[in-house]
Design a protein around this motif. Sequence first.
Motif, PDB file in Angstrom:
ATOM      1  N   TRP A 125       0.834  -1.201   0.000  1.00 37.63           N
ATOM      2  CA  TRP A 125       0.000   0.000   0.000  1.00 37.63           C
ATOM      3  C   TRP A 125       0.867   1.248   0.000  1.00 37.63           C
ATOM      4  O   TRP A 125       0.526   2.264  -0.603  1.00 37.63           O
ATOM      5  N   SER A 160      -7.239   3.840   5.701  1.00 30.67           N
ATOM      6  CA  SER A 160      -7.398   2.927   4.568  1.00 30.67           C
ATOM      7  C   SER A 160      -6.685   1.617   4.829  1.00 30.67           C
ATOM      8  O   SER A 160      -7.186   0.547   4.507  1.00 30.67           O
ATOM      9  N   TYR A 164      -8.475  -2.014   5.028  1.00 30.02           N
ATOM     10  CA  TYR A 164      -8.098  -3.128   4.165  1.00 30.02           C
ATOM     11  C   TYR A 164      -7.764  -4.368   4.981  1.00 30.02           C
ATOM     12  O   TYR A 164      -8.178  -5.477   4.656  1.00 30.02           O
TER      13      TYR A 164
ATOM     14  N   TYR B  40      -9.665  -4.661  -5.545  1.00 32.97           N
ATOM     15  CA  TYR B  40      -9.159  -3.926  -4.381  1.00 32.97           C
ATOM     16  C   TYR B  40      -8.478  -4.880  -3.407  1.00 32.97           C
ATOM     17  O   TYR B  40      -7.406  -4.599  -2.886  1.00 32.97           O
TER      18      TYR B  40
END
Lengths: 338, 286, 408
Positions: A125, A160, A164, B40
């Motif tokens: 990420w 975020s 996730y 995602y």
Amino acid sequence: MGTLLKRHRWIAPLALLAPGILWLLVFYVWPAFQMFIASFWSGSLETGFTFSLSNYTNYTEAIDQFSEQYLRSIVYAGTATVLTFLIAYPLAYTIAFKGGRYKNLLLFLVVAPFFTSFLLRTISWKIILGDGGPFLGLFKDLGVLPEDFRLLATPIAVISGITYNFLPFMTLPVYVALEKVDIRLVEAARDLYAGPWRPGGAIVGALLGGVLAGVLGVVFAWSWPLMAAAGALAGGLIGWLLVSESFVRVTFPLSLPGVFAGSLLTFIPAIGDYVNAEFLGNPETRMIGNVIQNKFLTQNDYPTASALSFTLMAGILVVVAIYARILGTEELSTGGRV
Amino acid sequence: MTARATSLETGRSRAPRTARVQRLADRYLLLVYTGLAVIYLLLPVAIMILFSFNDPAGKSNFVWQGFTLKYWLHPLAVNGLPEAVGLSLILAFLSTLAATALGTLIALALVRYEFRWRSATNSLIFLPMATPEIVLGASLLTMFVSIGAAPFFPLWFGTILIAHIMFNISFVVVTVRARLAGFPRHLEEAAMDLFANEWTTFWKVTFPLILPGIIAAGLLAFSLSIDDFVITNFTAGKTQTFPMFIYAKARIGIPVQVNVIGTIIFLVAVGAVALTTLAQRRSRST
Amino acid sequence: MSDKKKIPAGPVVSRRQVLLGGTMAGFAAFLAACGTGGTGATSEPSASEGGSVEPSATAAAGATPSAEVNWANWTYYMDVDPNDPTKFPTLEKFTDEFGTKVNYSEVIEGNDEFFGTIKPQLEAGQDTGWDIVTLTDWMAARLIRLGWVEQFNVDNMANFVANIKETYKGTDWDGEMQYHAPWQSGMTGLGYDVDTTGELTSLAAFFTPDPRWKGKTEYLTEMRDTIGLTMLSLGLDPAQPTIDACDKAVAKLEEAQAAGIVRDVKGNSYAEDLKSGDAVLAMAWSGDMVQALVDKPSLRFRIADEGGMLWTDNSLIPKGAAHKGTAEMLLDFFYIPENAAAVEAYVNYICPVDGAAEAMIAIDPEIAKNPLIFPPEDILARLHIFGGLSEADEAYFNEQFAKILGVG
């Protein structure tokens, strides 16, 4: 042996339970108690620790000094939980009701990221969200975003990341709950609530949209009343178009136990997370987990660290107790399916 | 039931334009959404795999610089990496064995029997899953430090193993219990009527039927153990597992080999799940 | 004393086997270790291994080296074979010459964290399992103060005595160089991207919300470097770190953070951000920058006009080490200029060995000329070493600095 078991019906379950439960008692419950004791220590690793009840000040000082990080952790974890809910619910719904042959495959895809190292995922990420990375770089080139805009080292990146990481924890319990829903109830509801007017969906959509947009407004320092109004309008429209009445009145309420379980399994562990805050954030986004880690492993300040930890622990116990009271304890160890 | 291609929850009659939008939405929106969600979910995994083929000039692996297979050819050629990976594998293997055994027993007890401490047991199973990992790790550390003597202190491989077994038990219980739920008790009763005592019945009838659940639980426990960082960090002392290795290297630059190993672990896990699913499907169709 | 002839059983061997166990052999060793009661601290103190605890009473130079020696160090601090990153050529050279296997572990990632792992054994007077540990000045000072370091037998260390640079002598915590052997030094100064920020010469840049680097500046998590540089920018002397100076420095840092100048406070990973452009100005270490400059030519490293910090990572022999004599020989080996130069060619920090610069010319003349690795006298004169702190003061400084880290 058979008659022995029949005559003393408690032997069989006890024998089965004993080893595992004993392990949990010794290595979960007892350490929690030990941590409680340690939170009343004073001293240092070099000079040794002494116990004293008067050290309850460890708690008051710690909570006072780190109230900012506590609050921040609750806000981040809460936001992440809401986001996971919003992302996971439609996903779980699709798998449960439209999955058909592909149910197991889809479930597997949901869990698959788990098979990679959590650290590597977070670092991925970092690559994706980099200032000049594939994602932001594109928008900056198009001129949509200003050059000095960044996602890393901001609360957005941290939230975020948490979202996730905890997505499977929300998806699976919700899926299990939705799977249990009796189709016939849904069909009956469909017949009952047939019609073009879907107030349920509209109201829910408006509320959600308004709140989300308002929060975005606060985070980005845009005008939040305006954002909230716009969000409510957009949400209401979307809700009215997409969300059927029978869903709002029947399906969703039936799935609530799964939603609660998923929320618990997301919110509470998320409060204590520190890896996301460390890799994706900066000193202004540090959570209580970072403080505890620093106190334990770097400063070796066991008393304060234990006090902070145990406060978290106490919060968990309270929340779980409330949950158990409302929904009973059977749900807890079944992942939603009795 | 009238045949209807759309979802279960469409209304019966409405104004035509909105009806069309609603129908389109019902049919496609969720599927599109699921597709996006899957992308995602898998994006970081894809990045990890992609960067295992990167050829960085320096120590860090953050910017794509060129394609190479050389790190795949020498995946363990980093000081400390083979030891860390080996340690993680042994830990995962041992903790999976122990946790699966202990957890399955608990699950059996919860499903089959009525007993007084049921609520407490359920709560005790749930709590470790809901507790933040840092609290789990920190409390174990505090206990080990205050005991201050072997085998709990100084921290070593054994203390990590203890921690891993502890947190894995709950997940095993939940997974096995979910599978036990639909279990056909009548088969057991038939077996016992026919010839068997409880012991034989268990091994010849019950166990084979719940085996898929146990395997699923074992796989889950294995992944959780191999991937655990936070709790391990608190209970490891001087030893270094694979996630700890990554964390240490992350400060300066993660060697590409780490991505390679991560990809291998991922593929092995995927393969294991695929195999068990195939095996299940085959056994079901016979 | 023949401790060097014996191969100590017990803790050292079993722990190494556990760490190396990726195979069933490792598993079996683990089972064996279980039987002997765990790693590290065992029930029989390592003094039973033949007096390895005694300080300078051990044999003179020429004593037999032991079968193995255990060294804990930071990452990227030893030259590696470019074709096989698991091999360390200079260590292998030592093994070829003396027959001792060097178990080199790059497990140190932070002074405090590592201290936490050896403290229990040292307190209990037991062998930590390490023969050499390499720690930063202040941690080395703390260990020496606590009496947990073996004193060198300098008869074993002729090269060290001859070649250690004068500047390292005379510290208030071990002026006579009896307990520590400097391994690498580094400078802390300005690291910046000249294309974005222009040439920078003053520490004031770190505290100025200039739009070119506002929000793209990074500080170091190493307290003594960040506070040291801040003190220099305030005109204070880092060699005299008082509580008052701490308060002033922390206040200035907090101000800078509140003004939005700072993107993050990190360790070595600032180099990542400088290379990717996420940051354009950072408090930087010379060794990192040597490599970064190669990766991104627009980067610069400079010691500011106000000065910079000099820090050293030092090798120590923990008390109770099982192979003290061999450890001394190993440390001394790296004070031979050719060997020091070989390490320097890879590590790129500052070498504490006299004569290494000359030896480097034979290996890599470019590096020999690099002012970041062999800084000239005028730069060295502008460097400051952070003063020693008492335990109470250290705790205070750490507590205040935790605010800058976001965990205080």
